[in-house]
Design an enzyme around this catalytic site. Structure first.
Site, PDB file in Angstrom:
ATOM      1  N   ASP A   1      -1.945 -10.043  43.258  1.00  0.00           N
ATOM      2  CA  ASP A   1      -2.126  -9.023  42.224  1.00  0.00           C
ATOM      3  C   ASP A   1      -3.108  -7.978  42.730  1.00  0.00           C
ATOM      4  O   ASP A   1      -3.879  -8.241  43.671  1.00  0.00           O
ATOM      5  CB  ASP A   1      -2.665  -9.669  40.942  1.00  0.00           C
ATOM      6  CG  ASP A   1      -2.259  -8.922  39.677  1.00  0.00           C
ATOM      7  OD1 ASP A   1      -2.496  -7.697  39.615  1.00  0.00           O
ATOM      8  OD2 ASP A   1      -1.702  -9.546  38.754  1.00  0.00           O
TER       9      ASP A   1
ATOM     10  N   ASP B   1      -0.506  -5.125  46.716  1.00  0.00           N
ATOM     11  CA  ASP B   1       0.061  -3.892  46.177  1.00  0.00           C
ATOM     12  C   ASP B   1       1.560  -3.980  46.425  1.00  0.00           C
ATOM     13  O   ASP B   1       2.012  -3.856  47.570  1.00  0.00           O
ATOM     14  CB  ASP B   1      -0.543  -2.682  46.887  1.00  0.00           C
ATOM     15  CG  ASP B   1       0.039  -1.353  46.400  1.00  0.00           C
ATOM     16  OD1 ASP B   1       1.091  -1.359  45.712  1.00  0.00           O
ATOM     17  OD2 ASP B   1      -0.534  -0.302  46.737  1.00  0.00           O
ATOM     18  N   VAL B   2       2.330  -4.205  45.387  1.00  0.00           N
ATOM     19  CA  VAL B   2       3.750  -4.492  45.565  1.00  0.00           C
ATOM     20  C   VAL B   2       4.527  -3.304  46.108  1.00  0.00           C
ATOM     21  O   VAL B   2       5.666  -3.466  46.563  1.00  0.00           O
ATOM     22  CB  VAL B   2       4.410  -4.971  44.245  1.00  0.00           C
ATOM     23  CG1 VAL B   2       3.804  -6.287  43.791  1.00  0.00           C
ATOM     24  CG2 VAL B   2       4.356  -3.900  43.165  1.00  0.00           C
TER      25      VAL B   2
ATOM     26  N   ASN C   1       7.258 -10.767  39.617  1.00  0.00           N
ATOM     27  CA  ASN C   1       6.876 -10.617  38.215  1.00  0.00           C
ATOM     28  C   ASN C   1       6.156  -9.305  37.924  1.00  0.00           C
ATOM     29  O   ASN C   1       6.185  -8.830  36.794  1.00  0.00           O
ATOM     30  CB  ASN C   1       5.975 -11.790  37.814  1.00  0.00           C
ATOM     31  CG  ASN C   1       5.302 -11.575  36.474  1.00  0.00           C
ATOM     32  OD1 ASN C   1       5.932 -11.643  35.420  1.00  0.00           O
ATOM     33  ND2 ASN C   1       3.995 -11.288  36.511  1.00  0.00           N
TER      34      ASN C   1
ATOM     35  N   TYR D   1      11.722   2.776  32.726  1.00  0.00           N
ATOM     36  CA  TYR D   1      11.634   1.310  32.690  1.00  0.00           C
ATOM     37  C   TYR D   1      13.018   0.683  32.617  1.00  0.00           C
ATOM     38  O   TYR D   1      13.333  -0.255  33.354  1.00  0.00           O
ATOM     39  CB  TYR D   1      10.785   0.892  31.489  1.00  0.00           C
ATOM     40  CG  TYR D   1      10.556  -0.595  31.349  1.00  0.00           C
ATOM     41  CD1 TYR D   1       9.617  -1.249  32.136  1.00  0.00           C
ATOM     42  CD2 TYR D   1      11.273  -1.346  30.411  1.00  0.00           C
ATOM     43  CE1 TYR D   1       9.388  -2.610  31.998  1.00  0.00           C
ATOM     44  CE2 TYR D   1      11.056  -2.707  30.265  1.00  0.00           C
ATOM     45  CZ  TYR D   1      10.115  -3.331  31.065  1.00  0.00           C
ATOM     46  OH  TYR D   1       9.898  -4.684  30.934  1.00  0.00           O
TER      47      TYR D   1
ATOM     48  N   LYS E   1      14.767  -1.810  35.431  1.00  0.00           N
ATOM     49  CA  LYS E   1      15.131  -3.190  35.123  1.00  0.00           C
ATOM     50  C   LYS E   1      16.626  -3.445  35.310  1.00  0.00           C
ATOM     51  O   LYS E   1      17.034  -4.564  35.638  1.00  0.00           O
ATOM     52  CB  LYS E   1      14.671  -3.544  33.707  1.00  0.00           C
ATOM     53  CG  LYS E   1      13.152  -3.608  33.558  1.00  0.00           C
ATOM     54  CD  LYS E   1      12.530  -4.585  34.546  1.00  0.00           C
ATOM     55  CE  LYS E   1      11.029  -4.751  34.334  1.00  0.00           C
ATOM     56  NZ  LYS E   1      10.433  -5.756  35.254  1.00  0.00           N
TER      57      LYS E   1
ATOM     58  N   THR F   1       2.415 -10.361  25.921  1.00  0.00           N
ATOM     59  CA  THR F   1       1.582 -10.098  27.079  1.00  0.00           C
ATOM     60  C   THR F   1       0.760  -8.843  26.816  1.00  0.00           C
ATOM     61  O   THR F   1       0.965  -8.130  25.835  1.00  0.00           O
ATOM     62  CB  THR F   1       2.448  -9.884  28.332  1.00  0.00           C
ATOM     63  OG1 THR F   1       3.261  -8.709  28.121  1.00  0.00           O
ATOM     64  CG2 THR F   1       3.339 -11.080  28.607  1.00  0.00           C
TER      65      THR F   1
END
Length: 244
Positions: A31, A54-55, A81, A146, A150, A181
């Site tokens: 993360d 850092d994705v 995730n 978004y 997805k 969340t």
């Protein structure tokens, strides 16, 4: 089976990490939230480790995978995730919002899968679980980028499942509905643009633990013949939506 979880410091990622440990596994929490991630790893004991990730950066993913191999000997599972939600309609989303959303939610998943393949091949196989959303099954207003990201995760999952089956690597996507969340709590606070309880047939939001149990099933040998599939977990919200 050692599992790498991106966005593992809190929320759904933290719930998945805890579930891995409870089931006797080993987990690398990855993360950008260093203090939260390290604190969680410390609380989970020696079967958990934290690394900054850092994705959106390929070299960062390579370091995370190498860390998992160095710490636990191999990598058997990956949970993509990490994700962000920037609100905006098609006419109000800026190019910068679009690029940021795609970088984290779509590019990040691609780079994670790419980085994990070599390690999983050397381990004799593995399981990749990509966290998408019900927004990857149907359209929603006010989160244009978004939704696009997805849907992309859903498509990439299917393509990767076909390509990686020969190596014993399974790839599935999970599509949660509204889950309690920090990201959803933030959306509620800013605009209330989420499903309300009376719109959910089961009458409540999902808990992160609801999602983590499904993810652990898909990581485990109990799901050894499941690959290339999308798994919706939304309290039946999309049950009446026509299939796409």
């Amino acid at each position: 089976m050692p599992v790498l979880v991106s966005g593992g410091a809190r929320g759904m990622g933290a719930a998945i990490a805890r579930e891995v440990i409870e089931q006797g596994g080993q987990v690398v929490l990855a993360d950008v939230l260093e203090k939260e991630g390290q604190d969680l790893a410390d609380s989970l004991g020696s079967a958990a480790s934290f690394i900054h990730l850092d994705v959106t950066q390929e070299t960062s993913w390579e370091r995370a995978v190498s860390h998992a191999q160095d710490r636990f000997g191999q990598l058997g599972g990956l949970v993509n995730n990490a994700g962000i939600l920037l609100e905006g309609r098609v006419e109000t989303t800026t190019p910068e919002q679009w690029q940021r959303t795609i970088a984290v939610n779509q590019l990040g998943v691609f780079l994670g899968m790419k980085a994990a393949v070599k390690a999983m091949r050397s381990a004799g196989g593995g399981s990749i679980v990509n966290i998408s959303s019900t927004a990857g099954m149907t359209g929603f207003t006010d989160c244009f980028a978004y939704v696009a990201s997805k849907w992309a995760v859903r498509g990439m999952t299917k393509a990767a499942a076909l390509e990686l089956a020969q190596y014993g690597i399974r790839v599935n996507s999970v599509h949660p509905g509204d889950t309690m969340t920090d990201m959803i709590a933030g959306a509620v606070a800013s605009s209330g643009a989420v499903t309300t309880h009376d719109q959910i047939p089961l009458g409540r939001y999902a808990l992160p633990s609801d999602i983590s149990k499904l993810v652990l099933f898909l990581l485990s040998a109990e799901s050894s013949y499941i690959s290339g599939a999308e798994h919706v977990i939304d309290g039946a919200v999309t049950a009446g939506t026509p299939a796409h």
